[in-house]
Write an enzyme that holds these catalytic residues in place. Structure first.
Site, PDB file in Angstrom:
ATOM      1  N   THR A   1       0.913  -1.130  -0.504  1.00  0.00           N
ATOM      2  CA  THR A   1       0.069   0.145  -0.336  1.00  0.00           C
ATOM      3  C   THR A   1       0.492   1.123  -0.296  1.00  0.00           C
ATOM      4  O   THR A   1       1.525   1.616   0.886  1.00  0.00           O
ATOM      5  CB  THR A   1      -0.808   0.237   1.547  1.00  0.00           C
ATOM      6  OG1 THR A   1      -1.744  -1.103   0.955  1.00  0.00           O
ATOM      7  CG2 THR A   1      -2.085   1.241   0.394  1.00  0.00           C
TER       8      THR A   1
ATOM      9  N   LYS B   1      -8.020   1.465  -3.065  1.00  0.00           N
ATOM     10  CA  LYS B   1      -7.455   1.520  -2.510  1.00  0.00           C
ATOM     11  C   LYS B   1      -7.600   1.994  -0.514  1.00  0.00           C
ATOM     12  O   LYS B   1      -8.169   2.506   0.408  1.00  0.00           O
ATOM     13  CB  LYS B   1      -6.304   0.777  -1.952  1.00  0.00           C
ATOM     14  CG  LYS B   1      -5.595   0.375  -0.885  1.00  0.00           C
ATOM     15  CD  LYS B   1      -5.689  -0.889  -0.128  1.00  0.00           C
ATOM     16  CE  LYS B   1      -5.171  -1.046   1.467  1.00  0.00           C
ATOM     17  NZ  LYS B   1      -5.486  -2.172   2.015  1.00  0.00           N
TER      18      LYS B   1
ATOM     19  N   LYS C   1      -1.548   4.766   8.534  1.00  0.00           N
ATOM     20  CA  LYS C   1      -0.956   5.194   7.696  1.00  0.00           C
ATOM     21  C   LYS C   1      -1.702   5.283   5.978  1.00  0.00           C
ATOM     22  O   LYS C   1      -1.629   6.345   5.324  1.00  0.00           O
ATOM     23  CB  LYS C   1      -0.248   3.790   6.838  1.00  0.00           C
ATOM     24  CG  LYS C   1       0.635   3.841   5.772  1.00  0.00           C
ATOM     25  CD  LYS C   1       1.009   2.414   5.541  1.00  0.00           C
ATOM     26  CE  LYS C   1       1.878   2.036   3.665  1.00  0.00           C
ATOM     27  NZ  LYS C   1       2.571   1.377   3.704  1.00  0.00           N
TER      28      LYS C   1
HETATM   29  P1  NAD Z   1       6.289  -5.692   7.266  1.00  0.00           P
HETATM   30  O1  NAD Z   1       6.381  -5.076   7.671  1.00  0.00           O
HETATM   31  O2  NAD Z   1       5.827  -7.756   8.154  1.00  0.00           O
HETATM   32  O3  NAD Z   1       6.731  -7.025   5.523  1.00  0.00           O
HETATM   33  C1  NAD Z   1       7.453  -5.939   4.928  1.00  0.00           C
HETATM   34  C2  NAD Z   1       8.601  -6.653   4.930  1.00  0.00           C
HETATM   35  O4  NAD Z   1      10.127  -5.983   3.495  1.00  0.00           O
HETATM   36  C3  NAD Z   1       9.758  -6.790   6.113  1.00  0.00           C
HETATM   37  O5  NAD Z   1      10.038  -8.031   6.259  1.00  0.00           O
HETATM   38  C4  NAD Z   1      11.016  -6.281   5.678  1.00  0.00           C
HETATM   39  O6  NAD Z   1      12.371  -6.537   5.563  1.00  0.00           O
HETATM   40  C5  NAD Z   1      10.944  -6.227   3.959  1.00  0.00           C
HETATM   41  N1  NAD Z   1      11.742  -5.590   2.915  1.00  0.00           N
HETATM   42  C6  NAD Z   1      11.815  -4.778   3.238  1.00  0.00           C
HETATM   43  N2  NAD Z   1      12.982  -3.857   1.808  1.00  0.00           N
HETATM   44  C7  NAD Z   1      13.043  -4.702   1.169  1.00  0.00           C
HETATM   45  C8  NAD Z   1      13.621  -5.096   0.267  1.00  0.00           C
HETATM   46  N3  NAD Z   1      14.245  -4.145  -0.529  1.00  0.00           N
HETATM   47  N4  NAD Z   1      13.488  -6.200  -0.801  1.00  0.00           N
HETATM   48  C9  NAD Z   1      13.183  -7.437  -0.113  1.00  0.00           C
HETATM   49  N5  NAD Z   1      12.176  -6.943   1.328  1.00  0.00           N
HETATM   50  C10 NAD Z   1      12.537  -6.109   1.882  1.00  0.00           C
HETATM   51  O7  NAD Z   1       4.683  -5.703   6.752  1.00  0.00           O
HETATM   52  P2  NAD Z   1       3.393  -5.841   6.448  1.00  0.00           P
HETATM   53  O8  NAD Z   1       2.344  -6.414   7.428  1.00  0.00           O
HETATM   54  O9  NAD Z   1       3.678  -7.643   5.514  1.00  0.00           O
HETATM   55  O10 NAD Z   1       2.659  -4.913   4.822  1.00  0.00           O
HETATM   56  C11 NAD Z   1       3.436  -5.034   3.636  1.00  0.00           C
HETATM   57  C12 NAD Z   1       2.472  -3.943   2.602  1.00  0.00           C
HETATM   58  O11 NAD Z   1       1.014  -4.796   2.633  1.00  0.00           O
HETATM   59  C13 NAD Z   1       2.632  -2.230   3.639  1.00  0.00           C
HETATM   60  O12 NAD Z   1       2.838  -1.708   2.601  1.00  0.00           O
HETATM   61  C14 NAD Z   1       1.221  -2.547   4.430  1.00  0.00           C
HETATM   62  O13 NAD Z   1       0.526  -1.058   4.357  1.00  0.00           O
HETATM   63  C15 NAD Z   1      -0.002  -3.563   3.538  1.00  0.00           C
HETATM   64  N6  NAD Z   1      -0.745  -3.664   3.443  1.00  0.00           N
HETATM   65  C16 NAD Z   1      -0.794  -5.198   4.871  1.00  0.00           C
HETATM   66  C17 NAD Z   1      -1.957  -5.515   5.427  1.00  0.00           C
HETATM   67  C18 NAD Z   1      -2.207  -5.536   7.097  1.00  0.00           C
HETATM   68  O14 NAD Z   1      -2.888  -6.071   7.900  1.00  0.00           O
HETATM   69  N7  NAD Z   1      -0.256  -6.436   7.687  1.00  0.00           N
HETATM   70  C19 NAD Z   1      -3.166  -5.372   5.130  1.00  0.00           C
HETATM   71  C20 NAD Z   1      -2.884  -4.994   3.748  1.00  0.00           C
HETATM   72  C21 NAD Z   1      -1.836  -4.148   3.158  1.00  0.00           C
END
Ligand code: NAD
Length: 289
Positions: free
Chosen positions: A88, A163, A238
Site C-alpha cells: 500500500t 485502496k 498509514k
Molecule cells: P511487514 O513489515 O511485516 O513486511 C514488510 C517486509 O518487507 C519486511 O519483512 C521487510 O524486511 C521487507 N523489506 C524491506 N525492504 C525490502 C527490500 N528492499 N527487499 C525485500 N524485502 C524488503 O509488513 P506487512 O504487514 O507484510 O505489510 C506489507 C505491505 O502490505 C504494506 O505496504 C502494508 O501497508 C500492506 N498491507 C498490510 C496489511 C496487513 O494487515 N498487515 C493489510 C493490507 C495491506
C-alpha cells in the site's frame, strides 16, 4: 513460471507460500533474517531473486522502499518482465514506479490488497489493480493464486487510488459507529439493541456488521478478544495519511478523512500501533479498554 517475491513479512510470507502451493516456482528475498516462510526458497539478494524471474511481486512497507527496490533490481531483470507491487503506497509513488518500469520496456501493475493477514494466509485477498490491459492480463493468474478476486480499476496508480479511498471510508465509518455506541449507552440503550436496529437499517456498514467495535453482537469481531488480530491501528493511520496526501495533491477537501487521521494519530500515540483499529472506541468508552 518463476516469480520473484520481495518482502516476505506478515503479508508477503503467506502470499509467497500460496504461490508455491499453486505450482509457481518462487525465489524469495527479504533482508530481515526472521522473515519468510519455510515453503519459499530464500535468495541472497533482491537482484539474485529476480535474475531468472518472469514476474516480480513486491510487498514492502512504503513507496520509498518500492522505488529504491525497483532502482536496485531494474538492471538485473530479463527483458519484458512483469512487476506487480502489492504494497500500500502513495498514488504518486505508484505512478513513478510504473514510469521507471515502463521506461525500461517492462510491464507494471499496482495491486494493493484488502483482506489482511488472514486473507493472505487463506488465499482470499481482494486485489485492486491498476495498469495496462496487457500487464493486467499477465498479472491476473498470479494474483488469483494468492487471492479470490481481482478488481481492475484503471491505469497506473488506479489500484492504490481505490485502496486509499476505500480505507478512508472505513476509518471514518469506524469512528462514526464508535460514537454511536458511546452515545447509545449514555442514552440508556444496550449495545445489542442499537446493533439490532443499525445493522438492519441505513447505518449498516462493515465497521458495524463485521468488525463491530463492542464485544457481544458480532462474536468474531476483534472487540471480543481484547482487540487483538484484525487490521492494526498503525496501518489504518498509514492509509489515512496516504489518503490525506492524495487529497491535498488533488485539491480535494476531505475534512472527515482528515479528522479521522488526526483521531488515529492521537490514538496510536497513546495505545500503540498494534491493536485492531476498532479499539478507537476505547477513547470514547473508557470501560471498553
Ligand atoms: P511487514 O513489515 O511485516 O513486511 C514488510 C517486509 O518487507 C519486511 O519483512 C521487510 O524486511 C521487507 N523489506 C524491506 N525492504 C525490502 C527490500 N528492499 N527487499 C525485500 N524485502 C524488503 O509488513 P506487512 O504487514 O507484510 O505489510 C506489507 C505491505 O502490505 C504494506 O505496504 C502494508 O501497508 C500492506 N498491507 C498490510 C496489511 C496487513 O494487515 N498487515 C493489510 C493490507 C495491506
Amino acid at each position: 513460471m518463476i516469480v520473484a517475491f520481495l518482502g516476505l513479512g506478515n503479508m508477503g510470507g503467506p502470499m509467497a507460500a500460496n504461490l508455491v502451493a499453486k505450482g509457481f516456482q518462487v525465489h524469495g528475498y527479504d533482508p530481515a533474517p526472521g522473515a519468510g516462510h519455510d515453503r519459499v526458497r530464500r535468495m541472497s539478494s533482491a537482484a539474485e531473486a529476480v535474475r531468472e524471474a518472469d514476474a516480480v511481486v513486491t510487498m514492502l512497507p512504503s513507496g520509498t522502499h518500492v522505488l529504491d527496490c525497483y532502482r536496485e533490481i531494474l538492471p538485473a531483470l530479463r527483458p519484458g518482465t512483469l512487476l506487480v507491487d502489492s504494497s500500500t503506497i502513495d498514488v504518486e509513488d505508484a505512478r513513478a514506479a510504473a514510469g521507471l518500469v515502463e521506461a525500461e520496456g517492462h510491464l507494471a501493475v499496482d495491486a494493493p490488497v484488502s483482506g489482511g493477514v488472514v486473507g493472505a494466509t487463506e488465499g482470499t485477498l481482494t486485489f485492486m489493480a491498476g495498469g495496462s490491459a496487457r500487464a493486467l492480463d499477465l498479472a491476473e493468474p498470479i494474483l488469483l493464486a494468492m487471492g479470490a478476486r481481482v478488481v481492475r480499476c484503471g491505469g497506473a496508480g488506479a489500484g492504490q487510488a481505490a485502496k486509499i479511498c476505500n480505507n478512508m471510508v472505513l476509518g471514518v465509518s469506524m469512528i462514526a459507529v464508535s460514537e454511536a455506541f458511546a452515545l447509545g449507552r449514555a442514552l440508556g440503550l444496550t449495545d445489542q439493541a442499537l446493533f439490532d436496529v443499525a445493522a438492519t437499517s441505513s447505518a449498516q456498514c462493515w465497521a458495524l456488521t463485521v468488525n463491530c467495535p463492542v464485544p457481544g453482537p458480532v462474536p468474531t469481531s476483534p472487540a471480543n478478544r481484547g482487540y487483538t488480530g484484525g487490521f492494526a491501528s498503525g496501518l489504518m493511520l498509514k492509509d489515512l495519511g496516504l489518503a490525506e496526501a492524495a487529497a491535498r495533491a488533488a485539491g480535494v477537501d476531505t475534512a472527515f478523512g482528515r479528522a479521522a487521521r488526526e483521531a488515529y494519530a492521537r490514538f496510536v500515540e497513546v495505545d500503540g500501533p498494534g491493536r485492531d483499529f476498532s479499539a478507537i472506541i476505547t477513547t470514547l468508552r473508557k470501560d471498553d479498554a
